[in-house]
Design a protein around this motif. Structure first.
Motif, short mmCIF file in Angstrom:
data_model
loop_
_atom_site.label_atom_id
_atom_site.label_comp_id
_atom_site.label_asym_id
_atom_site.label_seq_id
_atom_site.Cartn_x
_atom_site.Cartn_y
_atom_site.Cartn_z
N SER A 1 6.69 7.32 9.17
CA SER A 1 6.84 7.04 7.74
C SER A 1 6.81 5.53 7.48
O SER A 1 6.13 5.05 6.58
N TRP B 1 4.24 3.10 4.97
CA TRP B 1 4.63 2.21 3.87
C TRP B 1 4.26 0.75 4.16
O TRP B 1 3.95 -0.01 3.26
N SER C 1 2.58 16.39 2.27
CA SER C 1 2.40 14.94 2.39
C SER C 1 2.28 14.29 1.02
O SER C 1 2.84 13.21 0.78
N ILE D 1 4.70 11.34 -0.57
CA ILE D 1 4.19 10.03 -1.02
C ILE D 1 4.56 9.79 -2.48
O ILE D 1 4.98 8.68 -2.85
N ILE E 1 -5.23 8.08 -0.12
CA ILE E 1 -4.46 7.27 -1.06
C ILE E 1 -5.23 5.98 -1.30
O ILE E 1 -5.44 5.18 -0.37
#
Length: 563
Positions: A37, A41, A75, A79, A114
């Motif tokens: 994770s 980020w 997922s 997010i 993304i």
């Protein structure tokens, strides 16, 4: 990102077998946590703080094929929770950049894409659990690298008009000014009718040379000081000449062929840097009318503009004061790097827009009234936004590639190529063709004719910026001198050696250039002749030394170049 765009990106990644500066791929488990994770980020922070990019979830490296059992919907929920500024407990980055989340099918399986846009507000975007100093990243190649303190500062103030150059310098006074330069500066203000020169003695305060407490401002000391390095020891220009195409590793016997640390006020620093650069570049003697002059391989005005931009737009904040302006001279280029990214939210693509966005407004206004020298007309910085377009035009006129700007978060580098008409081999060839005193447009005309196979007045106008009619006259003059040959209304080729050729042979010559081999079938298409009729013509031209064959007559790979 659309599916067809994703396929194009995946083709590139699979070929290179790794991520790149635009795309980060992560396999991800069904419920990412811990390092998995955190890594996501950090990548999102890196893209937001640089030029944006894409994060792909559900693919494995290095084949970039779908991961079995990847849960795309779970997922996406994870997010969205981390990018929700309304949920302070679940939010993972601050500020939240513009983004788009999509589910796309790859090889029959669902993956998540993304899209992350670069920040359009003050940043940096950082991973909240790690804090701003440890959670701020930038994208470098296929890596996410932690930001330095200076880079964090730059992003915090990117959309802020700073006033650092207006700040007083502790313990400074008018005794630290260069009296001779101050006199020249005041004289120019009088000549231009500046209202800052009144009947009292407060003009230094009105021009922001001094602050209200009598100390010098940062701008005043840098622009008019006798030795600003007493207060800012790291503010100088470092000119280094390297023996090759890259900086020599530490420990090698020859790190620099020449080096000069340029100190003093900004005018003195630029003047010293110009002298050091000129000492290490090639020159060519050009005759104009009844007199001659030495022409530097990179136009002097381009170098002066680049140096003036560097001292004007660099960051003078406390964090950046230990960063010098670096001038690195390599065998093929000159690079000028100044501390500080683009100010006031300016984007790299807007460098040529003709609008000035000075980081240091007080300094900018002062430099507009500091004359260069007795030899060079004008002022140190005009600050009207026309400097960079002028640099581009001058480089084209000199037959050089246009300047290349490399923008980083905390620095701006302008790269100026030395590979123009004064490249040793090119210059020798031009002297052989034109004599030693050719003009730049004449040299450019021949280089274009050689590299493109033919040159037109439009080509020459686009490259030099000169009037089309003047370029037409120049080409016609080269035809009269039998240096060029005009094959059609606007097509000019390098003239062949003084060998008699028939009209049919000339047509074949016109279809061949000196840089890209062409086959007999390609020549047939261009000329409209059959391959059978071309063979004896080509054989005759090869025998005469006008055409070069790239392979034996029996080879299927035989092609032809103009000698």
């Amino acid at each position: 990102m659309e599916p067809f765009e994703l396929e194009e990106h995946l083709d590139r990644l699979r070929k290179n077998r790794k991520d790149d500066k635009t795309i980060e791929v992560k396999s991800w488990s069904s419920s990412p946590s811990g390092e998995e994770s955190k890594s996501f980020w950090e990548s999102l922070s890196a893209f937001a703080n640089t030029n944006g990019g894409y994060i792909l979830l559900g693919l494995s490296e290095p084949d970039f094929t779908p991961v079995e059992g990847f849960d795309s919907q779970m997922s996406i929920q994870f997010i969205r929770a981390g990018l929700n500024p309304q949920d302070r407990d679940g939010q993972k980055v601050e500020p939240v950049p513009h983004h788009e989340i999509k589910e796309i099918t790859v090889d029959g399986a669902k993956v998540v894409v993304i899209s992350v846009s670069p920040l359009d507000v003050n940043g940096p975007c950082y991973y909240l659990p790690a804090g701003i100093n440890n959670g701020s990243f930038k994208r470098v190649g296929d890596e996410d690298r932690k930001l330095s303190n200076l880079e964090i500062y730059e992003l915090q103030n990117r959309f802020v008009q700073t006033k650092i150059d207006r700040n007083p310098v502790p313990d400074s006074s008018i005794d630290d000014l260069n009296n001779q330069l101050v006199t020249l500066f005041k004289q120019r203000l009088i000549e231009t009718g500046s209202r800052s020169i009144g009947t009292d003695d407060n003009w230094l305060l009105r021009k922001n040379i001094t602050a209200s407490n009598g100390e010098l401002t940062v701008a005043g000391l840098l622009a008019l000081g006798s030795y600003p390095q007493q207060f800012f020891p790291g503010v100088f220009i470092d000119v280094a000449v390297h023996p090759g195409l890259h900086k020599s590793p530490i420990g090698t016997s020859t790190r620099f062929e020449d080096r000069k640390i340029c100190e003093g006020n900004l005018l003195e620093m630029v003047q010293e840097a110009m002298a050091a650069i000129k000492r290490n570049l090639r020159v060519r003697r050009v005759i104009e009318g009844l007199s001659g002059k030495d022409v530097l391989e990179i136009p002097e005005e381009v170098l002066r503009e680049a140096l003036a931009n560097a001292v004007l737009h660099r960051d003078y904040s406390e964090l950046a004061q230990n960063e010098a302006i670096h001038v690195d001279i390599y065998k093929d280029r000159v690079e000028i790097t100044s501390p500080g990214g683009l100010p006031n939210g300016k984007r790299p693509e807007s460098i040529m827009d003709g609008y000035s966005e000075p980081r240091n407004r007080v300094l900018s206004r002062i430099l507009m009234d500091i004359p260069w020298t007795h030899e060079v007309q004008g002022v140190l910085a005009e600050s009207n936004g026309r400097g960079v377009p002028r640099m581009f035009n001058l480089m084209r006129e000199a037959g050089l590639p246009v300047p290349n700007f490399k923008i980083d978060i905390s620095s701006v580098t302008v790269e100026l190529s030395r590979h123009g008409l004064l490249d040793t081999q090119t210059n020798e060839w031009l002297v052989e063709k034109l004599g030693p005193n050719f003009s730049n447009p004449q040299g450019i005309a021949l280089v274009l004719a050689k590299e493109l196979g033919a040159v037109t007045p439009r080509d020459l106008r686009n490259q030099t910026g000169h009037d089309s009619e003047d370029m037409q006259n120049l080409l016609d003059d080269l035809v009269d001198r039998q240096i060029l040959h005009q094959s059609s209304k606007n097509q000019y080729h390098l003239a062949s050696p003084a060998v008699s050729v028939s009209p049919s042979e000339q047509a074949v010559l016109d279809a061949i250039n000196g840089s890209t081999p062409v086959t007999i079938r390609e020549i047939a298409t261009i000329t409209g002749k059959t391959t059978a009729s071309l063979r004896p013509l080509l054989r005759s031209l090869v025998d005469a030394g006008l055409v070069i064959a790239t392979a034996p007559p029996s080879s299927r790979n035989r092609a032809y170049l103009k000698a």
